[in-house]
Design a protein around this motif. Sequence first.
Motif, short mmCIF file in Angstrom:
data_model
loop_
_atom_site.label_atom_id
_atom_site.label_comp_id
_atom_site.label_asym_id
_atom_site.label_seq_id
_atom_site.Cartn_x
_atom_site.Cartn_y
_atom_site.Cartn_z
N ARG A 6 86.12 5.81 119.30
CA ARG A 6 86.79 6.19 120.54
C ARG A 6 88.11 5.42 120.69
N ASP A 7 88.03 4.18 120.35
CA ASP A 7 89.24 3.36 120.48
C ASP A 7 90.35 3.89 119.58
N ARG A 8 89.96 4.27 118.40
CA ARG A 8 90.98 4.75 117.45
C ARG A 8 91.63 6.03 117.97
N VAL A 9 90.74 6.90 118.50
CA VAL A 9 91.30 8.16 119.04
C VAL A 9 92.27 7.84 120.19
N GLU A 10 91.82 6.97 121.05
CA GLU A 10 92.68 6.65 122.22
C GLU A 10 93.99 6.02 121.78
N ALA A 11 93.89 5.14 120.79
CA ALA A 11 95.10 4.49 120.29
C ALA A 11 96.05 5.52 119.70
N LEU A 12 95.43 6.48 118.98
CA LEU A 12 96.27 7.52 118.37
C LEU A 12 96.99 8.32 119.46
N ALA B 73 93.80 13.68 109.88
CA ALA B 73 93.18 12.61 109.10
C ALA B 73 91.97 12.04 109.83
N LEU B 74 92.12 11.89 111.10
CA LEU B 74 91.02 11.34 111.91
C LEU B 74 89.81 12.29 111.86
N LEU B 75 90.08 13.56 111.91
CA LEU B 75 89.02 14.56 111.91
C LEU B 75 88.25 14.52 110.58
N ARG B 76 89.01 14.22 109.55
CA ARG B 76 88.37 14.17 108.24
C ARG B 76 87.31 13.05 108.19
N GLN B 77 87.43 12.12 109.04
CA GLN B 77 86.47 11.02 109.02
C GLN B 77 85.17 11.35 109.76
N MET B 78 85.04 12.58 110.16
CA MET B 78 83.87 13.07 110.88
C MET B 78 82.56 12.71 110.14
N LYS B 79 82.70 12.84 108.79
CA LYS B 79 81.50 12.62 108.00
C LYS B 79 80.93 11.22 108.19
N GLN B 80 81.81 10.30 108.47
CA GLN B 80 81.32 8.94 108.63
C GLN B 80 80.67 8.71 109.99
N VAL B 81 80.71 9.70 110.81
CA VAL B 81 80.16 9.53 112.16
C VAL B 81 78.68 9.92 112.16
N ASP B 82 77.96 9.17 112.95
CA ASP B 82 76.53 9.47 113.12
C ASP B 82 76.39 10.93 113.53
N PRO B 83 75.50 11.68 112.82
CA PRO B 83 75.41 13.10 113.13
C PRO B 83 75.16 13.37 114.60
N ASP B 84 74.43 12.48 115.25
CA ASP B 84 74.16 12.73 116.67
C ASP B 84 75.44 12.63 117.49
N ASP B 85 76.33 11.78 117.03
CA ASP B 85 77.56 11.58 117.81
C ASP B 85 78.65 12.58 117.44
N ARG B 86 78.40 13.36 116.38
CA ARG B 86 79.48 14.25 115.91
C ARG B 86 80.02 15.22 116.97
N ALA C 185 84.52 16.81 120.24
CA ALA C 185 85.11 17.14 121.55
C ALA C 185 86.23 16.17 121.90
N MET C 186 86.02 14.91 121.56
CA MET C 186 87.01 13.89 121.88
C MET C 186 88.32 14.17 121.14
N VAL C 187 88.15 14.50 119.84
CA VAL C 187 89.37 14.76 119.04
C VAL C 187 90.08 16.01 119.55
N ASN C 188 89.28 17.05 119.88
CA ASN C 188 89.90 18.30 120.39
C ASN C 188 90.67 18.04 121.70
N ALA C 189 90.02 17.22 122.55
CA ALA C 189 90.68 16.89 123.83
C ALA C 189 92.00 16.17 123.55
N ALA C 190 91.93 15.25 122.54
CA ALA C 190 93.15 14.50 122.20
C ALA C 190 94.23 15.46 121.71
N ARG C 191 93.79 16.45 120.86
CA ARG C 191 94.79 17.39 120.34
C ARG C 191 95.42 18.19 121.51
#
Lengths: 339, 815
Positions: free
Chosen positions: A2-8, A41-54, A59-65
Amino acid sequence: MRDRVEALVERALSAIDSAESAEALEEARVRILGRKGELTALLRQMKQVDPDDRPAFGAMVNAARDRVQQELERRGQAMEARERARKLESDTIDVTMPGRIRPTGDLHPLTQGIREVTQIFVQMGFTVVEGPEIETDFYNFEALNTPPFHPARDVQDTFYINDFVLLRTQTSPMQVRQMEGQDPPVRVVVPGKVYRRDPMDATHSPVFHQIEGLLVDKDVTFADLAGTLTQFARTFYGKDRKVRFRPHYFPFTEPSAEMDVSCALCGGQGCRVCKYEGWIEILGSGMVHPNVLRAVGYDPDELTGFAFGMGVERIVMLKYGFDDVRLLYENDLRFLEQF
Amino acid sequence: MRVPLRWLKDYVDIELEPEQLADALTMSGTKVEGIDRVGSGLRRVTAGRAVSVTPHPKSDRLRIVILDIGPRQAPRRVVTAAGNVAEGCIVPVVLAGGSLVDGEVIGEVEFEGVRSEGMLLSAKELGVSEDNSGILLLPDSVKPGDDIVASLGLRDDVLELEITPNRPDCLCMVGVARELAAITRKELRMPARGCPESLQPARDLTKIVIEAPDLCFRYGARVIRHVRPGQSPIWMQARLSAAGIRPISAVVDVTNYVMLELNQPLHAFDYSRVAQHTIVVRRAQAGERLVTLDGSERELNTDMLLIGDAEKALAVAGVMGGLASEITENTDTVLLESACFAQQSVWRTSRTLRLRTEASSRFEKGLDPASVPPALDRAASLLSRMGAGEACSGIVDVYPSPEAPAVIETTDRWIERRLGAGLGADEIADCLTRLGFRVDTQGTPDGSAKIAVTVPSFRGDVREPIDLVEEVARIWGYNEVPATIPQGTDSGGYSDEYAFCEQVRQALAGAGGSEALTFPFMSETDFDMLGFAPDDPKREAIRVANPLVEEQSLMRTTMYPAMLAALKTNVNRRRRGVFLYEIGRTYAPTGAITAGIEPARGETPAVERPVLAGVMCGAGEGGTWYAPERQYDFYDAKGAIEGLCACLHIDGVTFSRAECPPFHPGRAAAIVWDGVRLGTVGQVHPLVAGSYQVPEATMLFEVDMALLMEAAQSPREYAPLPKYPAVERDVAMVLERDVASADVERTIRTAGGALVESVRLFDVYEGPQVGEGRRSLAFSITYQAADRTLTDAEVNQVHDAVRAALAQKLGAVLR
Ligand SMILES: [Zn+2]
């Protein structure tokens, strides 16, 4: 994450804000939203996210976009508006420069005065006609109950052509011509030039203008005269002006009356304009004398009427506040253009 | 007429303030034009008795007078230069700090070392008369300290009245008092007329013969013996002066006083100069001469009435007395004339002799024969009371055909119907009675009242019932009459001619012209200055028999001189650009005027044609940031006419070169519509410009308004709007310089036929590129058909035809 998204988002907004040109803005868009952009690039890191949190992450990334996209649009519009404003600014003209006028001329103040007066009488059912200026002694005097040697006629005041013909001293001869030329009822107003043998000075002119009026019908009364002329005065001079009638003498009317209106300048208190009388004489009037009716073959027991006459110069001079009649005949454009 | 209020109060009680009084008189028909406060300048003026008169120690010219100015006042010392003051004299004095009738303030002044505490006054300084020859000596009845300003009537309010010519009866104090009495419901007091008479009857002393009873209705005379030379009393002098008549001597003053009082002029003859003491009233013989009082010898004619004696002429009746029979200081016996002459006779005589007097201006308005005896009685009474003469008994009165008083019959209904107010028979009778009419009212079965009114002799102006309407209305109050709007359904409007003038004015104002207004006169020299040929019909102008000045001696036949004069005024005042126009009239004689006979009734004596004229000169448009300054030229004037015609929707006006005065022979055009010449437009001839002192580049035009109006009345028809597109083609060509542009246009239209929708000249060039005597013209032609879209081929074909025609018919070199 979340922090990374917000920073971006933070970075992206500041880049957008500081973009000063369309190019810089496009560069910022590509850097963030482009296929090789930071958000992708951030979206590509989706795989590293816990599937439950995906889903939440997505949604967070889409909102950011969306947020960045919105900002880009807003900034783009603002820049466009500024650009347009700058362009319009450079098109500014000097609005204080004079416009291109098609020069127009003016009507003589006497013409305007005649027009204003006659229009009122036209509304009251009078017809405006004109008559001859070179008249016979008969029409100018005799038919108007002014036989030879009458005190009201004086050779000194009249321009003569010969023993029978003269320059009319009043518009009143048209009363006679009009009645001779038509059957009653008669309702006419006659503006025109008249002549008196007075040398030109500030208050006299050998040529000046009068407006004559005549109404003849069955049962016309002095009260009708008073009503008609009062209505004229109120229309011409204003509803708040007082009107009064004074007995006077004209050979061709009986009873005769002069009409005064209260002085507008002093409100009737008395001033220089009204010669400290509080009233200003406006016109002469009266009931058509039976002898005049007889002269044109009207029966004075059947028909009655009233007549009136006013000096146009006087009306115009009072209206505009000047006291030298010569101004009206000099034809100085600096004077004529004031009206 | 001047009416001193103190004098007026002799005949009627006045309770109103002078301003209210003035208003009451004005509103009943005797207009008060002003109130003159005479004597208002007099301050600290009193009477003094000269206790001592001693020479000034240092000046032969001056004397020192010690004055007693009343019991509770210290005596005053006054230095005077006048020689007519002796010990015991009663004199008027203004004390230091006071002022004279003209407002001049008198201070304490030192004369050669002697202080003067005031100033002794002459009659002039008091306003009594014009006499400034010495100090006014007051009668012994005046006591030191008396307020002489009040007791001698030196301070008064004088009404300045405008008396209309129908009311000669108001030309006197009693007449005005009668009006006032009627308005304010007071009683009129007639002046006292009784006097002791000597036993000798006047009829034994004089004889009167009226040989011309048509010109003299009544002649009365009194004989006054032992008339005293010298002046009239101060009060009488003061009244005469206030009324505007100069005091002269006791007898003359009395005649004037009675004239002002009763409106009956009197004349005093020296009885001893009347041959056989016989007065003959007769027409003058042809060439008869008389030296009048003013010292000039007058030649009389047989229309004039004169007063003669058994041998010679004594006076011009009603106008002026003769010098030979004038009363002098040595006159002992006076024959006093009071008469009634025909007004027309006096009017004519006075004008023929160019001699107007107080008497003639009264007689010519018509006087009351009934005033003849009372005026004589009143004069005798005044002279007797003044100790200035003794009347012989009786009047010699010749009154060949006395007239019975006129009676006018009418009804209350008739009067009310004229007025539009129902005031009732009683009110009518009351108004008339107050004015001195006798009224007999009689009821009739239909409820109206018959009214018989006996007119007093002094009201000769009241002749028929309508005159009674005015008398009733003005006493009742004009402004008591209700205001009503007359019945009638006429709808008003302007005559076609008038409306057309307004349309033309509006169009020209829109085109930049300002409307001028000039006098419709001109002079003979204008014709020469305009360059009119000796036989030019415009020279046939109506001549004014009595013009004020030569420049205004003809009624104009052309407006050009007036336009040029108006231009000159503006040029002289450094106006940069002038465009003036006027719709005025020109005047031409009819047969009656040319023949000098009376025009038939119903005809107009002259042909008066309304004409539109204009003048343009100087800077036209331009001189702005967007356009360079351009001087008016021919095409501006022509454009004004074209624009006017466009505005009036007059189609087909053409302009063709015209050579006529006052124009430049190569720069003027006739304005023609349907074969009729409407007028002319052009640049003035340089010589005309020189004569009228205007710039050479002056444009003039004149258009006949009647013809223009006819043209404007041609019917207008709707044309359908074009449905198919138009095609524009240009054609440029070089032509001989004298080929008219209008001919080129006509050639284009003829050759192009129906497809030519419009032709527009868009370029003109003259110069080295086209060669001497040639010019280049370029036209834009619009081709259009009403029923189809024109093809290129069609347009080319017709345009080629146009080009060919231009080359062939006009010798155009096409480019
Ligand atoms: Zn005023």
